[in-house]
Design a protein around this motif. Structure first.
Motif, PDB file in Angstrom:
ATOM      1  N   ASP A  16       9.935  50.108  29.721  1.00  0.00           N
ATOM      2  CA  ASP A  16       9.041  51.204  29.343  1.00  0.00           C
ATOM      3  C   ASP A  16       9.426  51.695  27.952  1.00  0.00           C
ATOM      4  O   ASP A  16       9.569  50.885  27.046  1.00  0.00           O
ATOM      5  CB  ASP A  16       9.100  52.330  30.379  1.00  0.00           C
ATOM      6  N   ASP A  17       9.620  53.012  27.762  1.00  0.00           N
ATOM      7  CA  ASP A  17       9.964  53.557  26.447  1.00  0.00           C
ATOM      8  C   ASP A  17      11.430  53.978  26.373  1.00  0.00           C
ATOM      9  O   ASP A  17      11.816  54.785  25.522  1.00  0.00           O
ATOM     10  CB  ASP A  17       9.079  54.760  26.125  1.00  0.00           C
ATOM     11  N   ALA A  18      12.225  53.428  27.248  1.00  0.00           N
ATOM     12  CA  ALA A  18      13.641  53.814  27.300  1.00  0.00           C
ATOM     13  C   ALA A  18      14.379  53.373  26.044  1.00  0.00           C
ATOM     14  O   ALA A  18      14.027  52.380  25.410  1.00  0.00           O
ATOM     15  CB  ALA A  18      14.293  53.204  28.532  1.00  0.00           C
ATOM     16  N   LYS A  19      15.464  54.129  25.729  1.00  0.00           N
ATOM     17  CA  LYS A  19      16.310  53.778  24.593  1.00  0.00           C
ATOM     18  C   LYS A  19      17.776  53.831  25.031  1.00  0.00           C
ATOM     19  O   LYS A  19      18.211  54.783  25.682  1.00  0.00           O
ATOM     20  CB  LYS A  19      16.080  54.737  23.418  1.00  0.00           C
ATOM     21  N   VAL A  20      18.492  52.793  24.635  1.00  0.00           N
ATOM     22  CA  VAL A  20      19.934  52.713  24.902  1.00  0.00           C
ATOM     23  C   VAL A  20      20.595  52.448  23.557  1.00  0.00           C
ATOM     24  O   VAL A  20      20.268  51.462  22.886  1.00  0.00           O
ATOM     25  CB  VAL A  20      20.259  51.587  25.900  1.00  0.00           C
TER      26      VAL A  20
END
Length: 359
Positions: A251-255
């Motif tokens: 999805d639009d996750a950021k790590v």
């Protein structure tokens, strides 16, 4: 139609210390060549087919069993040893091609160095690109700049592989880069990894093992994605972050930062995991949740909604933190406990054994 060229025996040279090549001269008109035109250098009569408009131009050299046929063209200062160039393929510039098939409408040019494999379809290999092994570059793919494609790697679709002039980008082993994916700068894709769709891998990022990166995802900086990890959608993994094992980020996750996502954990929706935080052991972080600092979320824990976990907090053992709750300091939430609403758990607090805290 009869013979279309002859060797000019009076003009010869030694190539690679063992091959004697001769100038060719056209005996009749064909393609853009006219009778009497002098071409490049070939080793034997028959190296250029008498059928079609195939030709060797300029100071190009073919030898060592090379065949140029159909409507293929070799020109410039290109050298081909033990190659097969056919259909409408083009090899030119300062390209060196050895034991390779170039066909379809493919082009190899510039300072490309190609040893083995196949280049076909409408693919292009150019610049300082290098190919080694049983590589396949096809479709509308482009490999250029300071690039290395080796072993059994495949680059296809409209994929682009290109170095930045200082750092070499590499795709090797059994890796595949396809569709509209781009691998650039000094990034590496290897092992059995697959990079597809509209993905961009850049910086010094590494994708390897059986990892898959898809959708519009971006992996950059010095990030690593490996094992059987899955990164997709519009997700971004960057800086020195790691996603590995069977973990998923999508999805639009950021790590980012030095964060690590591993085991079979998931980070998705608009979640953020950063700094030196770790998510592992089947834990899930989603919604608009944030995990950062040196926090740990593990063992099937769930962090979601607008919850925030930070500092040295630890959430584990099927615990849940959600709503607008915050867990910070050295606090610990575990064993099925729930923290939600606007609750703020900090210091050395512990919430455990199915307790519920909310405000």
């Amino acid at each position: 139609m009869g013979k279309k060229y002859e060797l000019v025996k009076e003009e010869s040279m030694i190539v690679d210390e063992i091959y004697t090549v001769y100038r060719v001269k056209a005996l009749r008109d064909f393609g853009d060549v006219h009778a009497g035109d002098v071409g490049g250098w070939i080793e034997y009569d028959g190296d250029i087919s008498d059928d079609g408009s195939a030709w060797v131009y300029d100071d190009a050299k073919i030898y060592g069993g090379t065949i140029v046929c159909d409507d293929a063209k070799v020109g410039g200062n290109a050298c081909i040893m033990d190659g097969h160039i056919y259909d409408n393929a083009r090899v030119y510039g300062n390209a060196y091609v050895e034991t390779t098939h170039v066909y379809g409408n493919a082009e190899v040019y510039g300072d490309a160095n190609v040893h083995g494999g196949d280049v076909y379809g409408a693919a292009k290999v150019y610049g300082h690109a290098e190919m080694q092994g049983e590589v396949k570059v096809y479709g509308n793919a482009e490999v250029y700049g300071l690039s290395l494609i080796s072993d059994n790697a495949q680059v296809y679709g409209s994929a682009k592989i290109h170095g930045d002039g200082e750092r070499c980008v590499s795709v090797c082993d059994n890796a595949e880069v396809s569709e509209n994916a781009e691998v650039c700068d000094g990034a590496s894709v290897y092992g059995n990894a697959k990079v597809t769709d509209n993905v961009k891998i850049s910086g010094r990022a590494q994708i390897y093992g059986q990892a898959k990166v898809w959708g519009d995802a971006k992996v950059y900086g010095c990030a690593e994605v490996y094992g059987k990890a899955d990164v997709g959608g519009d997700a971004e993994v960057y800086d020195y972050a790691t996603v590995c094992d069977k973990a998923k980020v999508y999805d639009d996750a950021k790590v980012y930062g030095h964060a690590r996502i591993y085991d079979w954990s998931k980070v998705y929706d608009n979640a953020r995991v950063y700094d030196s935080a770790e998510v592992y052991g089947g834990a899930n972080v989603y919604g608009n949740a944030q995990v950062h600092g040196e926090a740990e979320v593990s063992d099937d824990a769930e962090i979601y909604d607008d919850a925030e976990i930070y500092d040295n907090a630890s959430i584990h053992g099927c615990a849940e933190v959600y709503g607008s709750a915050e867990v910070n300091g050295c606090a610990e939430v575990y064993n099925g406990a729930k923290v939600y609403g606007n609750a703020d758990i900090g210091g050395d607090d512990e919430v455990c054994d199915f307790d519920e805290i909310y405000e």
